[in-house]
Design a protein around this motif. Structure first.
Motif, PDB file in Angstrom:
ATOM      1  N   SER A  28      61.744 -33.459   6.305  1.00 16.34           N
ATOM      2  CA  SER A  28      61.385 -32.309   6.832  1.00 16.34           C
ATOM      3  C   SER A  28      60.462 -32.470   8.100  1.00 16.34           C
ATOM      4  CB  SER A  28      60.035 -32.518   5.892  1.00 16.34           C
ATOM      5  OG  SER A  28      60.467 -32.245   4.853  1.00 16.34           O
ATOM      6  N   LEU A  29      61.367 -33.067   9.445  1.00 10.96           N
ATOM      7  CA  LEU A  29      60.455 -33.406  10.853  1.00 10.96           C
ATOM      8  C   LEU A  29      60.339 -32.371  11.476  1.00 10.96           C
ATOM      9  CD1 LEU A  29      63.781 -36.349  11.485  1.00 10.96           C
ATOM     10  CD2 LEU A  29      61.506 -36.223  11.531  1.00 10.96           C
ATOM     11  N   LYS A  30      58.967 -32.637  12.206  1.00  2.96           N
ATOM     12  CA  LYS A  30      58.322 -31.396  12.652  1.00  2.96           C
ATOM     13  C   LYS A  30      58.259 -31.703  13.999  1.00  2.96           C
ATOM     14  CE  LYS A  30      54.441 -31.326   9.066  1.00  2.96           C
ATOM     15  NZ  LYS A  30      53.443 -31.496   8.363  1.00  2.96           N
ATOM     16  N   PRO A  31      58.150 -30.638  15.094  1.00  2.77           N
ATOM     17  CA  PRO A  31      57.976 -31.176  16.369  1.00  2.77           C
ATOM     18  C   PRO A  31      57.045 -32.222  16.983  1.00  2.77           C
ATOM     19  CG  PRO A  31      58.054 -28.505  15.980  1.00  2.77           C
ATOM     20  CD  PRO A  31      58.101 -29.013  14.375  1.00  2.77           C
ATOM     21  N   GLU A  32      55.865 -31.878  16.630  1.00  6.39           N
ATOM     22  CA  GLU A  32      55.119 -33.874  16.216  1.00  6.39           C
ATOM     23  C   GLU A  32      55.245 -34.569  16.257  1.00  6.39           C
ATOM     24  OE1 GLU A  32      54.666 -30.361  14.847  1.00  6.39           O
ATOM     25  OE2 GLU A  32      52.871 -30.342  13.112  1.00  6.39           O
ATOM     26  N   ASP A  33      56.366 -35.021  15.459  1.00  9.39           N
ATOM     27  CA  ASP A  33      56.999 -35.839  14.882  1.00  9.39           C
ATOM     28  C   ASP A  33      58.027 -36.115  16.340  1.00  9.39           C
ATOM     29  OD1 ASP A  33      57.859 -34.910  11.747  1.00  9.39           O
ATOM     30  OD2 ASP A  33      56.401 -36.303  12.181  1.00  9.39           O
ATOM     31  N   THR A  34      58.859 -35.304  17.339  1.00  6.52           N
ATOM     32  CA  THR A  34      59.035 -36.010  18.824  1.00  6.52           C
ATOM     33  C   THR A  34      58.282 -37.046  19.094  1.00  6.52           C
ATOM     34  OG1 THR A  34      59.810 -33.491  18.809  1.00  6.52           O
ATOM     35  CG2 THR A  34      59.664 -34.970  20.693  1.00  6.52           C
ATOM     36  N   ALA A  35      59.287 -37.869  19.475  1.00  4.15           N
ATOM     37  CA  ALA A  35      58.715 -39.359  20.241  1.00  4.15           C
ATOM     38  C   ALA A  35      59.555 -40.049  20.240  1.00  4.15           C
ATOM     39  CB  ALA A  35      57.203 -39.913  19.594  1.00  4.15           C
ATOM     40  N   VAL A  36      59.576 -41.799  20.645  1.00  2.23           N
ATOM     41  CA  VAL A  36      60.366 -42.620  20.613  1.00  2.23           C
ATOM     42  C   VAL A  36      59.814 -43.561  19.981  1.00  2.23           C
ATOM     43  CG1 VAL A  36      61.155 -44.774  22.355  1.00  2.23           C
ATOM     44  CG2 VAL A  36      60.670 -42.610  23.008  1.00  2.23           C
ATOM     45  N   TYR A  37      60.439 -44.290  19.100  1.00  2.00           N
ATOM     46  CA  TYR A  37      60.287 -44.856  18.044  1.00  2.00           C
ATOM     47  C   TYR A  37      60.243 -46.249  17.935  1.00  2.00           C
ATOM     48  CZ  TYR A  37      58.879 -40.679  14.923  1.00  2.00           C
ATOM     49  OH  TYR A  37      58.180 -39.437  15.085  1.00  2.00           O
ATOM     50  N   HIS A  38      59.459 -46.849  18.031  1.00  2.00           N
ATOM     51  CA  HIS A  38      60.391 -48.252  18.400  1.00  2.00           C
ATOM     52  C   HIS A  38      60.024 -49.447  16.834  1.00  2.00           C
ATOM     53  CE1 HIS A  38      59.313 -48.336  22.677  1.00  2.00           C
ATOM     54  NE2 HIS A  38      58.479 -46.949  22.822  1.00  2.00           N
ATOM     55  N   CYS A  39      60.919 -50.164  16.833  1.00  2.00           N
ATOM     56  CA  CYS A  39      60.888 -51.085  16.077  1.00  2.00           C
ATOM     57  C   CYS A  39      59.887 -52.477  16.474  1.00  2.00           C
ATOM     58  CB  CYS A  39      61.586 -51.378  15.755  1.00  2.00           C
ATOM     59  SG  CYS A  39      62.321 -53.144  13.989  1.00  2.00           S
ATOM     60  N   LEU A  95      64.720 -42.545  20.757  1.00  2.00           N
ATOM     61  CA  LEU A  95      64.006 -41.061  21.404  1.00  2.00           C
ATOM     62  C   LEU A  95      64.578 -39.933  19.923  1.00  2.00           C
ATOM     63  CD1 LEU A  95      62.468 -39.413  22.860  1.00  2.00           C
ATOM     64  CD2 LEU A  95      64.576 -38.779  24.328  1.00  2.00           C
ATOM     65  N   VAL A  96      63.128 -39.387  19.219  1.00  2.00           N
ATOM     66  CA  VAL A  96      63.952 -38.888  18.484  1.00  2.00           C
ATOM     67  C   VAL A  96      63.213 -38.085  19.280  1.00  2.00           C
ATOM     68  CG1 VAL A  96      62.660 -37.726  15.835  1.00  2.00           C
ATOM     69  CG2 VAL A  96      63.676 -40.345  15.821  1.00  2.00           C
ATOM     70  N   THR A  97      63.926 -36.105  19.037  1.00  2.00           N
ATOM     71  CA  THR A  97      63.590 -34.491  19.696  1.00  2.00           C
ATOM     72  C   THR A  97      63.181 -33.943  18.285  1.00  2.00           C
ATOM     73  OG1 THR A  97      63.995 -35.486  21.966  1.00  2.00           O
ATOM     74  CG2 THR A  97      63.817 -32.999  20.960  1.00  2.00           C
ATOM     75  N   VAL A  98      62.453 -32.900  17.926  1.00  2.00           N
ATOM     76  CA  VAL A  98      62.602 -32.220  17.363  1.00  2.00           C
ATOM     77  C   VAL A  98      62.266 -30.987  17.685  1.00  2.00           C
ATOM     78  CG1 VAL A  98      61.573 -31.615  14.988  1.00  2.00           C
ATOM     79  CG2 VAL A  98      61.807 -34.412  14.740  1.00  2.00           C
ATOM     80  N   SER A 122      68.260 -47.539  16.503  1.00  2.00           N
ATOM     81  CA  SER A 122      69.051 -46.889  16.275  1.00  2.00           C
ATOM     82  C   SER A 122      68.941 -45.147  15.417  1.00  2.00           C
ATOM     83  CB  SER A 122      70.601 -46.997  16.089  1.00  2.00           C
ATOM     84  OG  SER A 122      70.951 -48.237  14.709  1.00  2.00           O
ATOM     85  N   GLY A 123      69.800 -44.543  15.499  1.00  2.00           N
ATOM     86  CA  GLY A 123      69.717 -43.336  14.624  1.00  2.00           C
ATOM     87  C   GLY A 123      68.461 -42.461  15.564  1.00  2.00           C
ATOM     88  N   GLY A 124      68.038 -42.313  16.232  1.00  2.00           N
ATOM     89  CA  GLY A 124      67.829 -40.988  16.992  1.00  2.00           C
ATOM     90  C   GLY A 124      68.132 -39.855  17.478  1.00  2.00           C
ATOM     91  N   GLY A 125      67.920 -38.598  17.765  1.00  2.00           N
ATOM     92  CA  GLY A 125      68.340 -37.442  18.554  1.00  2.00           C
ATOM     93  C   GLY A 125      67.303 -36.223  18.266  1.00  2.00           C
ATOM     94  N   LEU A 146      66.519 -37.186   9.492  1.00  2.00           N
ATOM     95  CA  LEU A 146      67.313 -37.914  10.278  1.00  2.00           C
ATOM     96  C   LEU A 146      66.928 -39.639   9.959  1.00  2.00           C
ATOM     97  CD1 LEU A 146      66.637 -37.431  14.335  1.00  2.00           C
ATOM     98  CD2 LEU A 146      68.603 -37.621  13.581  1.00  2.00           C
ATOM     99  N   ARG A 147      67.923 -40.813   9.981  1.00  2.00           N
ATOM    100  CA  ARG A 147      67.102 -41.965   9.425  1.00  2.00           C
ATOM    101  C   ARG A 147      67.483 -42.922  10.703  1.00  2.00           C
ATOM    102  NH1 ARG A 147      70.747 -46.307   5.204  1.00  2.00           N
ATOM    103  NH2 ARG A 147      71.766 -46.284   6.986  1.00  2.00           N
ATOM    104  N   LEU A 148      66.664 -43.552  10.734  1.00  2.00           N
ATOM    105  CA  LEU A 148      66.577 -44.280  11.995  1.00  2.00           C
ATOM    106  C   LEU A 148      66.531 -45.941  11.144  1.00  2.00           C
ATOM    107  CD1 LEU A 148      62.954 -43.559  14.315  1.00  2.00           C
ATOM    108  CD2 LEU A 148      65.296 -42.677  14.142  1.00  2.00           C
ATOM    109  N   SER A 149      67.133 -46.799  12.277  1.00  2.00           N
ATOM    110  CA  SER A 149      68.538 -48.321  11.538  1.00  2.00           C
ATOM    111  C   SER A 149      67.097 -49.581  12.989  1.00  2.00           C
ATOM    112  CB  SER A 149      69.380 -48.539  11.177  1.00  2.00           C
ATOM    113  OG  SER A 149      70.068 -47.409  10.636  1.00  2.00           O
ATOM    114  N   CYS A 150      66.805 -49.975  12.065  1.00  2.00           N
ATOM    115  CA  CYS A 150      66.309 -51.561  12.970  1.00  2.00           C
ATOM    116  C   CYS A 150      66.710 -53.624  11.934  1.00  2.00           C
ATOM    117  CB  CYS A 150      64.797 -51.551  12.890  1.00  2.00           C
ATOM    118  SG  CYS A 150      64.756 -52.706  13.997  1.00  2.00           S
ATOM    119  N   THR A 151      67.756 -53.286  13.273  1.00  2.00           N
ATOM    120  CA  THR A 151      68.402 -54.625  12.235  1.00  2.00           C
ATOM    121  C   THR A 151      67.486 -55.575  13.670  1.00  2.00           C
ATOM    122  OG1 THR A 151      70.802 -53.829  12.320  1.00  2.00           O
ATOM    123  CG2 THR A 151      70.217 -55.834  12.651  1.00  2.00           C
TER     124      THR A 151
END
Length: 122
Positions: free
Chosen positions: A84-95, A117-120, A6-9, A17-22
């Protein structure tokens, strides 16, 4: 085994942003855990991994100095603080989990979650 991320946006470039994975269903502190990402139409990229037993970490060159991975073993949760997120960080982040850091570096993943999903925006 379940990995709930969770934590994308949506965030503007330069933001955080801070992502979490439980995790559940396996020995959290006896394995390695972390994140990979996949942008649309691109191959997956390693992002960051941690070994909760000794706090050894790995960061991809593209995120070094901007992202920080940490774990809370009592909560079976791993975090990814992204600054310091960049547009190139845009992606689905998987734990993802693996036997150890070496296994994750070799992308020998045991389990991974659906991702967040993280969208920058620029």
């Amino acid at each position: 085994v379940q990995l709930q991320a969770s934590g994308g946006g949506l965030v503007q470039a330069g933001g955080s942003l801070r992502l979490s994975c439980t995790a559940s269903g396996f020995s959290f502190d006896e394995n390695a855990i972390g994140w990979f990402r996949q942008a649309p139409g691109k191959e997956r990229d390693r992002v960051s991994y941690i070994s909760p037993s000794d706090n050894s970490t790995y960061y991809a060159d593209s995120v070094k100095g901007r992202f920080t991975i940490s774990s809370d073993n009592a909560k079976n949760t791993v975090y990814l603080q992204m600054n310091s997120l960049k547009p190139e960080d845009t992606a689905v982040y998987h734990c993802v989990t693996g036997w150890d850091l070496i296994a994750l570096l070799g992308e020998a993943y045991d389990y991974w979650g659906q991702g967040t999903l993280v969208t920058v925006s620029s």
